[in-house]
Scaffold this active site. Sequence first.
Site, PDB file in Angstrom:
ATOM      1  CG  HIS A  66      -1.581   1.326   1.483  1.00 11.26           C
ATOM      2  ND1 HIS A  66      -2.567   1.839   0.663  1.00 11.26           N
ATOM      3  CD2 HIS A  66      -1.384   2.254   2.461  1.00 11.26           C
ATOM      4  CE1 HIS A  66      -2.949   3.026   1.136  1.00 11.26           C
ATOM      5  NE2 HIS A  66      -2.236   3.306   2.214  1.00 11.26           N
ATOM      6  CG  ASP A  95       6.813  18.347 -26.308  1.00 14.73           C
ATOM      7  OD1 ASP A  95       6.993  17.868 -25.162  1.00 14.73           O
ATOM      8  OD2 ASP A  95       6.180  17.744 -27.185  1.00 14.73           O
ATOM      9  CD1 TRP A 131       6.049   3.562   4.166  1.00 10.67           C
ATOM     10  CD2 TRP A 131       7.396   4.362   2.575  1.00 10.67           C
ATOM     11  NE1 TRP A 131       6.385   4.846   4.504  1.00 10.67           N
ATOM     12  CE2 TRP A 131       7.210   5.366   3.550  1.00 10.67           C
ATOM     13  CE3 TRP A 131       8.218   4.648   1.477  1.00 10.67           C
ATOM     14  CZ2 TRP A 131       7.820   6.629   3.460  1.00 10.67           C
ATOM     15  CZ3 TRP A 131       8.816   5.903   1.404  1.00 10.67           C
ATOM     16  CH2 TRP A 131       8.611   6.867   2.385  1.00 10.67           C
ATOM     17  CB  SER A 159      11.010   6.232 -14.098  1.00  7.35           C
ATOM     18  OG  SER A 159       9.890   7.056 -14.229  1.00  7.35           O
ATOM     19  CB  SER A 160      11.989   9.566 -10.074  1.00  7.86           C
ATOM     20  OG  SER A 160      10.825   8.914  -9.694  1.00  7.86           O
ATOM     21  CG  HIS A 243      12.144  14.914   6.000  1.00  3.31           C
ATOM     22  ND1 HIS A 243      11.028  14.716   6.777  1.00  3.31           N
ATOM     23  CD2 HIS A 243      12.110  16.200   5.627  1.00  3.31           C
ATOM     24  CE1 HIS A 243      10.364  15.844   6.887  1.00  3.31           C
ATOM     25  NE2 HIS A 243      10.999  16.767   6.196  1.00  3.31           N
ATOM     26  CD  GLU A 245       9.497  10.239  -2.292  1.00  5.81           C
ATOM     27  OE1 GLU A 245      10.470  10.498  -3.025  1.00  5.81           O
ATOM     28  OE2 GLU A 245       8.348  10.006  -2.720  1.00  5.81           O
ATOM     29  CE1 TYR A 247       8.156  19.605   3.907  1.00 10.85           C
ATOM     30  CE2 TYR A 247       9.867  18.071   4.512  1.00 10.85           C
ATOM     31  CZ  TYR A 247       8.884  18.962   4.880  1.00 10.85           C
ATOM     32  OH  TYR A 247       8.622  19.182   6.185  1.00 10.85           O
ATOM     33  CB  SER A 258       0.131  28.474  -5.111  1.00 14.37           C
ATOM     34  OG  SER A 258       0.639  28.019  -3.883  1.00 14.37           O
ATOM     35  CG  HIS A 292      12.120  14.401  11.721  1.00 17.30           C
ATOM     36  ND1 HIS A 292      11.892  15.604  11.126  1.00 17.30           N
ATOM     37  CD2 HIS A 292      11.800  13.477  10.780  1.00 17.30           C
ATOM     38  CE1 HIS A 292      11.450  15.418   9.900  1.00 17.30           C
ATOM     39  NE2 HIS A 292      11.386  14.145   9.665  1.00 17.30           N
ATOM     40  CG  HIS A 293      11.534  10.023   9.784  1.00 17.81           C
ATOM     41  ND1 HIS A 293      10.199   9.911   9.524  1.00 17.81           N
ATOM     42  CD2 HIS A 293      11.965  11.093   9.074  1.00 17.81           C
ATOM     43  CE1 HIS A 293       9.826  10.868   8.680  1.00 17.81           C
ATOM     44  NE2 HIS A 293      10.881  11.599   8.400  1.00 17.81           N
ATOM     45  CB  THR A 318       5.047  24.918   6.515  1.00 18.94           C
ATOM     46  OG1 THR A 318       6.246  24.195   6.235  1.00 18.94           O
ATOM     47  CG2 THR A 318       3.867  24.135   5.978  1.00 18.94           C
ATOM     48  CE  LYS A 321       5.558  26.849  -0.005  1.00 18.40           C
ATOM     49  NZ  LYS A 321       5.028  27.325  -1.280  1.00 18.40           N
ATOM     50  NE  ARG A 440       3.814   3.088  10.921  1.00 17.43           N
ATOM     51  CZ  ARG A 440       4.564   3.899  10.164  1.00 17.43           C
ATOM     52  NH1 ARG A 440       5.485   4.658  10.741  1.00 17.43           N
ATOM     53  NH2 ARG A 440       4.410   3.955   8.868  1.00 17.43           N
TER      54      ARG A 440
END
Length: 516
Positions: A66, A95, A131, A159-160, A243, A245, A247, A258, A292-293, A318, A321, A440
């Site tokens: 998932h 293009d 994951w 690809s990314s 991390h 990622e 963002y 926006s 922080h993880h 943040t 924004k 979890r």
Amino acid sequence: MAGPDKGFSRWLLATNHKDIGILYLWFSFAMFLLGGSFAMVIRAELFQPGLQLVDPNFFNQMTTMHGLVMVFGAIMPAFVGLANYMIPIMIGAPDMALPRMNNLSFWILPFAFAILASSLFMEGGAPNFGWTFYAPLSTTYAPPSVTFFIFGVHLMGISSIMGAINIVATIFNLRAPGMTLMKMPLFVWTWLITAFLLIAVMPVLAGAVTMMLMDIHFGTSFFSAAGGGDPVLFQHIFWFFGHPEVYIIILPAFGVVSEIIPTFSRKPLFGYASMVYATAAIAFLSFIVWAHHMFTVGMPLVGELYFMWATMLIAVPTAAKVFNWITTMFKGALTFETPMLFCIAFVFLFTLGGLTGLMLAIAPADMQYHDSYFVVAHFHYTMVAGAIFSISASVYYWLPKWTGRMYNETMGKVHFWIAFIGFNLTFFPQHFLGLAGMPRRIPDYSIQFADFNMISSIGAFTYGLAQLIFLFNIIRTIYFGEKTTEEQTWESARGLEWTLPSPLPFHTFERPPAIK
Ligand code: CU1
């Protein structure tokens, strides 16, 4: 070589940014439904304690798949699709800069995810280590399919990176005359910064899975203490990717919001320049907060304190924004069409997810929250109400432009309200579950968590159902939608509004309307 216009080869040989954008968007929708069906299995299992509908090992495969499918298959390709379709239009480019590489970056993806999904049918089952695939669970104790998982991650990373290079090259080289950087629509800006994040951290992810591969097959001990390595090293490397990622996922969402909020507020975006700088500041900070993880791995106290304060610093740009979005709406002539509803929900719910993030950033408090459902609730407020809601908003917003046809507004609003209620039913109770101590990634739980889990599962089925309305509305629009005129597409409406003089002090027309 111009590819044939019709049939399958139009898509297989596509080099046109719109065709490739469409491919990305449909692919991501398919992955969204696949990842969503995994979530339905998870929520069905957790509907009541003691159900055991599925084998616990299969449950672990579901949580893993998932997360992987949603992050890498649904959200990221959806934003790449939006980038492909919209960025050339927004900056006046004919293009993307590298159209054939663009084709390759898309067509790698179906193969990567076919490999990943096929691991469900392999001996030992699909990856079951979450994951975040922490070693040694993903090395020493992994099912044999982990090698296919590693190959899949490599492909998706290639690809990314190619997609990101293409976006940077396009924005830097193909802007129309007069389209200076500080005139670019915010969506283009957020994607430019996101593309740099991708180029910086996808190789780190590739490094992590390569080290895993070496540990599994070639006798190295990067992550094995028995051979002189360190399992905590894996977490450092993973989160140095992980991390930024998150963002990568949320910055394009900021860009979409926006774009949409000014349109339905009939006002230009408030604080354009501060939005650009805040985006850059968030991107920079995203590189220096990863641990922080990992507050519970036994870092030195100074490390805990540093990562705690650095993480809290992200709240500043943040909040700038959020302030700008709210100020854009303030005293605007607001209307509440479906894209705007999703965006307002985004601002409200994403801020809620940000606040729980702030709670998690407090290192001593995180000792309690760590690996609990509170974390699950937190990041789904940012990933679903953040990324997915903004993608939904953007599809409704640009569908008239893409198809020349109008979607059904009532059905859109029904989709929104069912999604909004379903989402909050699913994830709000999970805060309480986590605070009460429910871990979890667990296939069963003790009886005191029963009520909130049942509410959560009902919410999840509701949210899942809402997406079928979304799919139906899109298909209906493509084939039967009422034909739109230029004036009916939201962007044109904004262009018109911006030429009107305004009695309000907030209307300073420093930016020209986006080039169509
Ligand atoms: Cu993080």
